[in-house]
Design an enzyme around this catalytic site. Sequence first.
Site, mmCIF file in Angstrom:
data_model
loop_
_atom_site.group_PDB
_atom_site.id
_atom_site.type_symbol
_atom_site.label_atom_id
_atom_site.label_comp_id
_atom_site.label_asym_id
_atom_site.label_seq_id
_atom_site.Cartn_x
_atom_site.Cartn_y
_atom_site.Cartn_z
ATOM 1 N N GLU A 163 0.808 -1.226 0.000
ATOM 2 C CA GLU A 163 0.000 0.000 0.000
ATOM 3 C C GLU A 163 0.846 1.284 0.000
ATOM 4 O O GLU A 163 0.709 2.138 0.876
ATOM 5 C CB GLU A 163 -0.979 -0.017 1.175
ATOM 6 C CG GLU A 163 -1.984 -1.153 1.066
ATOM 7 C CD GLU A 163 -3.086 -1.108 2.109
ATOM 8 O OE1 GLU A 163 -3.016 -0.271 3.025
ATOM 9 O OE2 GLU A 163 -4.039 -1.907 1.988
ATOM 10 N N GLU A 281 -5.053 -8.619 -0.343
ATOM 11 C CA GLU A 281 -5.792 -8.481 0.918
ATOM 12 C C GLU A 281 -7.235 -8.155 0.577
ATOM 13 O O GLU A 281 -7.490 -7.331 -0.300
ATOM 14 C CB GLU A 281 -5.266 -7.326 1.787
ATOM 15 C CG GLU A 281 -3.893 -7.491 2.372
ATOM 16 C CD GLU A 281 -3.520 -6.283 3.232
ATOM 17 O OE1 GLU A 281 -4.448 -5.570 3.705
ATOM 18 O OE2 GLU A 281 -2.316 -6.050 3.416
#
Length: 502
Positions: A163, A281
């Site tokens: 991220e 995820e």
Amino acid sequence: MTSPSRIDVPSQPVGRLGDAWRACVGTGRFDLALRRDYQDSLAVIQRDIGFRHIRGHGLLSDNMGVYRPYEWQGQRRMLHAFTYVDQVVDAYLDLGIRPFLELGFMPRALASGDQTVFWWGGNVTPPSSHREWADLVRATVAHLVDRYGLDEVRTWPIEVWNEPDLRDFWKDADQAAYHRLYEVTALAVKEVDTSLQVGGPAVSPGADDGWLARFAEFVEERGVPVDFVSRHAYTSGPAQHVPFGSHQTLAPAGRLLEQFAAPRQELKGTRLAELPVHITEFNSSYCPDNLIHDTAYNAAYLAPVVAGGGDLVDSFSYWTFSDMFEEAGVPTALFHGGFGLLTHRQVKKPTFHLYAFMARLGDEVLARGDDHLVTRHPDGRIAVLAWAAAGADGHTLRLSLPAAGDEVFARRSHVDEERGNAYRAWRRMGSPRSPRPRQLDVLHEAAEPGRSHLRLPVRDMRASLDLALERNEVTLVEVEPVVEEAPPWWDEGRLLGGGTAG
């Protein structure tokens, strides 16, 4: 109230059920795998579900002890040590699961700053030396190839960072700095062997502002290798924090499928358009202390996503397999809203059973709808996964199934607000933070699905199956022909004697 119409399930398959849903599962940081409870939990997961890969943070963080600079004879030297890496990977392979390697976070001695994330302090700044970072990556990958063999490590995707579009995970969310890190990392991986899989950028659900398109433009201009594209998916709103917990709103579950589809839509017309897409995820909430994760609601909410997500991506990784996690600190109670399919001490949550039910489905898809997925095994057994819409009142699903013989045996396993719901039992016993052994026994018992059995008649090679689904229910029904082997003189009407022998 009108009775729902019966759905005629065809006898010929309409497609095949892929296994993108079990291709990967998430985990807490890498070094947690050294603990007994972690390995015990992963053994349960692999026995009942059987994921292929496992992904987590912190492979290169200080807790793993890989990057070890030292002074000798007045010169700075470098040792790359893999004592813990070997123990973790050995444990994974022994349990039948392979690493999905995430390269991060930054060792403190190599970091350009002191910004960290999580309770355990993962450093999220760029390297002070890209040359030493490349040496670290190259040494790590080369060691894995040397220890486990090139053919094995070729099957392990290697993802660059986590991220980077969020300031919490990459200093200033600096995309140019990430592009440089990605280029240096990907080239280092390919120096070990060009057949190794490297990809990224593992962006967050909030990265729908062109991050992927700009990443694609960069790697195309520079000729940087990319073997897969990765992103994450969550549907929760901003966190409303309370002590040791969070509350959040949830968008409809279909939003997860929209996020799954987003990379291919955003990358149309680029060099990356046809690459594999991995959702590394996903879950409902992105908070590791949101009690939604422990509930039957979560299982019903995610059922259509798990059943249908494989039509959109090559893998989607549930975040995470176990509550042994610790990003927000050591949990304060057995049920605390952790991401896991299992609590500490291996208490199964309702979403665990969603995955365990998926593992018992067949390869052939006979029918699918908004609340069901009907499959068939190679030996002819039919398996039906059905679910109630999350948060809605239950309803009845009526199916007409292809069948052979005179009767079929139907085995039903189900979880809902009352069955297969240890969280509900825990709340009723007073929410003990550290349950005593007797209480743990009760919780393990309460975590088991409800089970029932039926014998249904077959008429015109069809069997009628009516499923009354309760609120937040996920159910699995397995159907197979009855082969009667009772002797002809057996009469259950005479269990207590009496009557006349035939």
